[in-house]
Structure formats: structure tokens, C-alpha cells
Design an enzyme around this catalytic site. Structure first.
Site: not given
Ligand code: RIB
Length: 298
Positions: A40-41, A43, A219-220, A248-251
Site C-alpha cells: 500500500k505504501g 503503491n 471511499t465507497l 491498488a484502486a484505493g492506493d
């Protein structure tokens, strides 16, 4: 160029593609196997860098082939890796990811990511002092996240936290967070309010503000983003796209959002940049390979 310091994880993603998820005890023949740079970081660092920000990565890898490859790739992305420490006695973090029907299920083995310590944050004080924003997630130890938040506060730098994977936060952390960006699952865990739509997201966001966070953005997924900040409460819908892989969409959203904010964009404009980047990301496979460049967004 505005500078973002990311205090976070670096993983090698081991990805299998299947038509459906296996049942417990079932062996399924899959459709493909790939390795991708992830975490996550990392990305979020790559997303911000590809959108034009100057990014410093504070993280740990093992002294192994994955660690060397991931560090080299970050450097190749223009991310400053001088603060990526190589830990001798532990392996680089990996994520086992199953992708089926455009969605994913992930098991993370933190490895070296769990060696990123408060001492690393202290050692990097001058980098945080010179930053425009500090961004973190929860794939590194909580005391490290708390130390990063306090260091950012000490030097008057905004601290953005993506509380992923979902985990309760220490009370002391809330008041050092300028912008908290959970998804539905994380917001539900943090507040006890079941977040499933913009109305429940706004209720959860209000309860997070009451704990001392300055702004909240939930985020939804395909339902967009709920924002609460000084300008009030609002819901910003998502772009409609055909997702092939949401990894990775959120990242990508958070990297884009942060890149927009350090460029001086207003919150809604920065959210829009993150949403456009994220919409492109889900149309492609993998974590870092799917993150778009600025020119693609234009
Ligand atoms: O958010 C996606 C990331 O979560 C993957 O790249 C994987 O490494 C896990 O950390």
C-alpha cells in the site's frame, strides 16, 4: 516541486487469476500467475510520483531478490529510496492475491515492513521537516505510524492516514490526523456504524471528526466518495468503468488525492484527480503496473 513523504509498506504481489474463488478445501485450476510490485505504501508513492509529485519513501525490505527488485523499481519511478532500509534477518513483504471476476482477496505477509520502527522515523526527521505532507497506512507497525504523525505535527506538516488494512486506531493518533481516508470496511470498523452508502458514510465521518480528525474522506468504491471538511459534507460520485482488477484502486486514489493537495488544489479538485487515476487503474491488471501517469489522465 512539492514533496510527499510516504511512511509505509513495500510488497511483492504474487497474483493468481481464477474464474471464481475456491471453496474451503477445494483445489481449483487457475487461469494465470503474475508477480507485480505492490504494497500500500509503495503503491501510493508510485501513484503520486506518476502524477508529478516528488516522493520520498520511508520503508523496509529484506536483503533478498524481491527487496532489491522492489527498491530498484521505486527508484526507477523517481521515488527517493534513500530512506528504504534493508533488514538482514527477515524477508521482504509479500501479498498473495487472488483475482476473480474483477475483484480480489489478499493475504499479506508483512516481513520487513514490520521492522519499520519509531527509530526510522526519528532518523528521518529532517526529511519530514522538509516535506509538504506525510502520508501513511497500516501495513507498518502502529507505533511507527503514531511516531510519523507526531513528527509531522511537530514540524507543522499535514498528516494523511489511510487506515488500511482495517484496524482500530489508538485514541492518541486521532488528534494528529489532518485527513483520514478509510474505505467502507475500515470506516465501519473504526466507528461501529455500518457504512454502505453516502448517508451512512457521512454519519461515520461525523463520528470520526468528533474524535479529533480534521477532515474525513470515505471511499465507497463504485459509489464514489463522501467528504467532510471545513467546506461541509458532500458526496462525489465515481466514474463508471468496467473493472478487470481493483487491486491498488484505493492506493491510486489516495496517491492522486495527495498529489493534488500538495499541488495546491482544493479538496474536491484533488478528489477528482484521485478518482480519475483510480478509474483508469481498475481497467488494468496488477498493483503498480495499473497506476496511470499524468498524461493518461489528461
Ligand atoms: O492495496 C493493494 C495492496 O495491498 C497490494 O499491492 C498488496 O501488496 C497489499 O499490500
Amino acid at each position: 516541486m512539492p514533496k510527499i513523504v510516504v511512511v509505509g509498506s513495500i510488497n511483492m504481489d504474487l497474483v493468481v487469476l481464477t474464474s471464481r474463488y475456491p471453496e474451503i478445501g477445494e483445489t481449483l485450476t487457475g487461469e494465470g500467475f503474475m508477480t507485480f510490485a505492490g504494497g500500500k505504501g509503495a503503491n501510493q508513492a508510485v501513484a503520486a510520483s506518476r502524477l508529478g509529485s516528488s516522493v520520498v519513501m520511508l520503508g523496509c525490505v529484506g536483503n533478498d531478490a524481491f527487496g532489491r527488485e522492489l527498491s530498484a523499481r521505486l527508484l526507477n519511478e523517481g521515488v527517493d529510496t534513500a530512506w528504504v532500509d534493508v533488514i538482514e534477518e527477515v524477508e521482504t513483504g509479500v501479498a498473495a492475491i487472488t483475482v476473480a471476476g474483477g475483484d480480489n482477496a489478499i493475504v499479506v505477509i508483512p516481513g520487513a515492513n514490520h521492522r519499520l520502527s519509531e527509530a526510522h522515523v526519528q532518523a528521518a526527521e529532517r526529511v519530514i521537516r522538509d516535506a509538504d505532507v506525510v502520508l501513511s497506512q497500516l501495513e507498518v507497525p502502529m507505533p511507527t505510524v503514531l511516531a510519523a504523525a507526531r513528527m509531522a505535527r511537530k514540524h507543522g506538516k499535514p498528516f494523511i492516514l489511510n487506515p488500511a488494512p482495517a484496524s482500530a486506531l489508538p485514541d492518541a493518533l486521532y488528534s494528529s490526523i489532518d485527513l483520514l481516508v478509510p474505505n467502507e470496511t475500515e470506516a465501519t470498523l473504526l466507528t461501529g456504524i455500518t457504512v454502505r452508502d453516502p448517508a451512512s458514510a457521512e454519519e461515520a465521518a461525523r463520528s470520526l471528526l468528533a474524535r479529533g480528525v480534521r477532515s474525513v474522506l470515505i471511499t465507497l468504491g463504485a459509489n464514489g466518495v463522501a467528504v467532510i471538511d471545513d467546506a461541509g459534507e458532500r458526496h462525489l460520485p465515481a466514474h463508471v468503468v468496467k473493472a478487470v482488477d481493483t487491486t491498488a484502486a484505493g492506493d491510486t486514489f489516495i496517491g492522486g488525492l495527495t498529489a493534488g493537495l500538495v499541488e495546491g488544489m482544493a479538496m474536491d479538485e484533488a478528489v477528482a484527480l484521485g478518482q480519475r487515476a483510480s478509474a483508469l487503474c481498475v481497467t488494468r491488471h496488477g498493483a503498480q503496473p495499473s497506476i496511470p501517469y499524468r498524461r493518461e489522465i489528461a
